[in-house]
Design an enzyme around this catalytic site. Structure first.
Site: not given
Ligand code: SIN
Length: 317
Positions: A18, A68, A102
């Site tokens: 992100t 991820s 993540d």
């Protein structure tokens, strides 16, 4: 700011996430494409980088550009090898890695087990895409640079929302908040405040040993199984029949499993599947019985997702 003498170069490796995410509007904090921007683009958006770096040269390299959640063995292998490569270059004092939130805790633990490098490895992420009205990536990156340059930094760390977490303890604890990570009952390693690092604990120096990662892929298949109400023995048997090599049981409470699974796990062990027992509780670790033995597996102090990586590595070697 005191910059350690070993520092001539700092390397930043991009993997996506992100922090490199882009949405179609600045108002969209959730419907974006992670890893859309290059690490160089991400760096360009951070004001004052040169002032933080002083005379230290910043080298950037794109290792991957993914969300991820899709982390794979090829990327882990490439990342570990690039970390080792750069750490061996004269003058390199620290390595930064941009990464999605993540699975950051998994990559951090993988690197902490496999890198075997002397310099700190600082992972940095963000919860809002770079295109957001108020992105958190630039501040997190500034903080990560400060941590990377701090002469006391060691081991594999994660920096997010002004907190520094050790690879061993970091865990994504919230799906949306900017301070999405927790180090549980251990607490954070340090805080980053206005360009200063305030240490709470001595840095965790673990960077593992530079183990061979040339094992042909796919790497050993290890699954995490969470014991829960209404558990079905068929789920263990199905994985064993499909060829799983290791099972980490995220057991209930202090390492117990549903009766339905006990015999199935014993059958799995008898067929050569390695079974480790962790706990699905968010805090603490299994307090082992005095005998330290269990008929259906071996206790681990690690949380399930990190135990999965350690078991995979132990099956590889
Ligand atoms: C990812 O993990 O790559 C996407 C989510 C994030 O970075 O917060």
């Amino acid at each position: 700011m005191a910059v350690a003498k070993k520092f001539e170069k700092l390397v930043i490796l991009g993997t996506g996430g992100t922090i490199a995410g882009q949405a179609s509007t600045a108002q969209d904090d959730v419907g974006y494409v992670a890893g859309a921007l290059s690490v160089q683009d991400v760096l360009t958006s951070v004001p004052g980088v040169q002032a933080i770096l002083g005379s230290v040269q910043l080298i950037s390299e794109q290792v991957a550009q993914l969300d991820s959640k899709d982390m794979d063995a090829h990327t882990w292998q490439a990342l570990a090898l690039r970390v080792r490569h750069w750490a061996a270059e004269p003058g390199v004092g620290a390595i930064l890695i941009t990464h999605g939130t993540d699975t950051l805790e998994e990559t951090a633990w993988f690197l902490a087990q496999t890198c075997g490098v002397a310099c700190p490895v600082v992972m940095v992420s963000a919860m809002r895409p770079a295109s957001a009205l108020s992105p958190d990536g630039p501040q997190n990156l500034r903080d990560a640079l400060v941590v990377a340059l701090d002469p006391r930094s060691q081991g594999v760390m994660a920096v997010c929302a002004g907190a520094v977490h050790a690879a061993r303890h970091v865990r994504k604890a919230h799906p949306y908040r900017l301070d999405a990570f927790s180090s549980g009952e251990t607490g954070v390693q340090a805080w980053v405040e206005a360009g200063q690092v305030r240490w709470q604990h001595a840095p965790d120096t673990t960077t593992g040993t530079a183990m061979s990662l040339s094992t042909p892929q796919p790497w050993p298949w290890v699954e995490v199984m969470t014991s829960h109400a209404l558990a079905h023995a068929g789920s263990v048997d199905a994985l064993v029949a499909a060829g799983v090599r290791g099972l980490v049981v995220a057991a209930t409470g202090n390492g117990t499993v549903h009766t339905q699974w006990v015999e199935a796990l014993q059958r799995a062990q008898a067929q050569g599947v390695t079974v480790w027992i962790s706990t699905r509780c968010e805090q603490g670790q299994v307090v082992r019985p005095a005998s330290d033995v269990c008929a259906w597996g071996t206790y681990t102090d690690l949380p399930p997702l990190k135990a999965r990586i350690s078991l995979m590595l132990s099956l590889m070697h």
